[in-house]
Design an enzyme around this catalytic site. Structure first.
Site, PDB file in Angstrom:
ATOM      1  N   GLY A  60      19.620  30.317  21.300  1.00 35.71           N
ATOM      2  CA  GLY A  60      18.343  30.168  21.994  1.00 35.71           C
ATOM      3  C   GLY A  60      17.361  31.309  21.851  1.00 35.71           C
ATOM      4  O   GLY A  60      16.316  31.307  22.513  1.00 35.71           O
ATOM      5  N   TRP A  62      15.252  32.185  19.453  1.00 37.40           N
ATOM      6  CA  TRP A  62      13.919  31.792  18.978  1.00 37.40           C
ATOM      7  C   TRP A  62      13.158  31.029  20.051  1.00 37.40           C
ATOM      8  O   TRP A  62      11.960  31.239  20.246  1.00 37.40           O
ATOM      9  CB  TRP A  62      14.044  30.969  17.696  1.00 37.40           C
ATOM     10  CG  TRP A  62      14.109  31.813  16.461  1.00 37.40           C
ATOM     11  CD1 TRP A  62      14.590  33.087  16.363  1.00 37.40           C
ATOM     12  CD2 TRP A  62      13.658  31.455  15.154  1.00 37.40           C
ATOM     13  NE1 TRP A  62      14.472  33.531  15.069  1.00 37.40           N
ATOM     14  CE2 TRP A  62      13.913  32.559  14.313  1.00 37.40           C
ATOM     15  CE3 TRP A  62      13.086  30.318  14.614  1.00 37.40           C
ATOM     16  CZ2 TRP A  62      13.599  32.548  12.946  1.00 37.40           C
ATOM     17  CZ3 TRP A  62      12.779  30.294  13.258  1.00 37.40           C
ATOM     18  CH2 TRP A  62      13.032  31.403  12.436  1.00 37.40           C
ATOM     19  N   ASP A  80      19.999  21.121  18.878  1.00 36.52           N
ATOM     20  CA  ASP A  80      21.170  21.646  18.175  1.00 36.52           C
ATOM     21  C   ASP A  80      22.350  20.702  18.362  1.00 36.52           C
ATOM     22  O   ASP A  80      22.428  20.002  19.375  1.00 36.52           O
ATOM     23  CB  ASP A  80      21.547  23.042  18.695  1.00 36.52           C
ATOM     24  CG  ASP A  80      22.282  23.871  17.642  1.00 36.52           C
ATOM     25  OD1 ASP A  80      23.292  23.377  17.095  1.00 36.52           O
ATOM     26  OD2 ASP A  80      21.847  24.990  17.345  1.00 36.52           O
ATOM     27  N   ASP A  96      22.638  15.669  16.424  1.00 41.10           N
ATOM     28  CA  ASP A  96      22.323  15.852  15.006  1.00 41.10           C
ATOM     29  C   ASP A  96      21.001  15.145  14.713  1.00 41.10           C
ATOM     30  O   ASP A  96      20.895  13.932  14.909  1.00 41.10           O
ATOM     31  CB  ASP A  96      23.453  15.243  14.175  1.00 41.10           C
ATOM     32  CG  ASP A  96      23.324  15.518  12.689  1.00 41.10           C
ATOM     33  OD1 ASP A  96      22.189  15.740  12.207  1.00 41.10           O
ATOM     34  OD2 ASP A  96      24.355  15.491  11.992  1.00 41.10           O
ATOM     35  N   ASP A 121      15.997  28.097  12.106  1.00 44.38           N
ATOM     36  CA  ASP A 121      16.786  29.295  11.811  1.00 44.38           C
ATOM     37  C   ASP A 121      18.216  28.876  11.467  1.00 44.38           C
ATOM     38  O   ASP A 121      19.152  29.659  11.585  1.00 44.38           O
ATOM     39  CB  ASP A 121      16.770  30.237  13.027  1.00 44.38           C
ATOM     40  CG  ASP A 121      17.233  31.647  12.680  1.00 44.38           C
ATOM     41  OD1 ASP A 121      16.993  32.081  11.540  1.00 44.38           O
ATOM     42  OD2 ASP A 121      17.839  32.309  13.537  1.00 44.38           O
ATOM     43  N   LYS A 161      14.232  29.644   7.773  1.00 44.72           N
ATOM     44  CA  LYS A 161      15.041  30.682   7.133  1.00 44.72           C
ATOM     45  C   LYS A 161      15.691  30.115   5.881  1.00 44.72           C
ATOM     46  O   LYS A 161      16.248  29.017   5.906  1.00 44.72           O
ATOM     47  CB  LYS A 161      16.129  31.181   8.085  1.00 44.72           C
ATOM     48  CG  LYS A 161      17.077  32.203   7.438  1.00 44.72           C
ATOM     49  CD  LYS A 161      17.954  32.885   8.457  1.00 44.72           C
ATOM     50  CE  LYS A 161      19.014  31.977   9.026  1.00 44.72           C
ATOM     51  NZ  LYS A 161      19.848  32.668  10.022  1.00 44.72           N
TER      52      LYS A 161
END
Length: 213
Positions: A60, A62, A80, A96, A121, A161
């Site tokens: 968490g 970000w 997530d 998902d 990320d 990322k």
């Protein structure tokens, strides 16, 4: 070097890391929050009342940073597969995002609001073997880009990322066909030896603009 010595070295480096200490002092869930903070300050992509989706959000850091920067305005939706402990001002959806049922739930949560910014990320669990880790990373990156293609509104932004390596240059080229501006960032909080880089796509193009580019 033995596995135990390698682990001891990592632990020593981790707990002496100034960003780890800062995260602990400020109640941030991870040091990654400061990577995002630097990018936000440099590129000024965040504005009040934005709708932000954070993919692979756990634990968490970000999402916390986005909420901190926006204050009590706007929406932060964290998504997530794994469970994430609640955070004030963060809406969490566990699942998902390839799953249609999860996407349907997300649409219900959005209530027709356009998405201004998608963050990712995400990274695979590293095996230490580039031949395995890089394809897995690029697969996650492709999924995130597809998600952003669908959900980010025209003019919106996408920050992800990547591990610099096989496939990353082509991925960046794909983003240049989707966004007016694409920038590569390596924040100070990102360890120098890490292959991670952060790619920002800003100013999502409309379908007509994509066709003409």
């Amino acid at each position: 070097m033995s596995h135990s010595k390698s682990s001891q070295r990592w632990l020593k480096e981790h707990f002496s890391d100034p960003f780890v200490k800062k995260a602990q002092a400020e109640g941030m869930r991870s040091r990654a929050a400061y990577k995002l903070e630097e990018i936000l300050k440099r590129d000024r992509i965040l504005r009040p009342n934005m709708v932000v989706i954070d993919l692979g959000a756990a634990p968490g850091g970000w999402s916390q940073q986005i909420r901190k920067q926006m204050g009590d305005r706007g929406r932060v939706i964290a998504l997530d597969i794994v469970k994430m402990a609640p955070l004030v001002g963060i809406e969490f959806l566990q699942g998902d995002f390839r799953d249609k049922a999860v996407l349907s739930q997300l649409e219900i949560m959005l209530k027709g609001q356009p998405v201004d910014l998608v963050l990712s990320d995400m990274a695979p669990n590293k095996s230490g073997m580039d031949a395995m880790d890089q394809p897995r990373m690029m697969y996650l990156a492709e999924l995130a880009m597809d998600f952003a293609d669908i959900h980010v509104k025209p003019g919106g932004s996408f920050l992800i990322k990547l591990f610099h390596g096989v496939g990353s240059d082509d991925y960046i080229r794909q983003l240049r066909h989707r966004y007016k501006k694409v920038a590569i960032r390596k924040p100070l909080a990102s360890r120098k030896r890490s292959p991670e880089v952060y790619i920002l796509g800003d100013g999502k193009l409309t379908q007509n603009e994509v066709s003409c580019s």
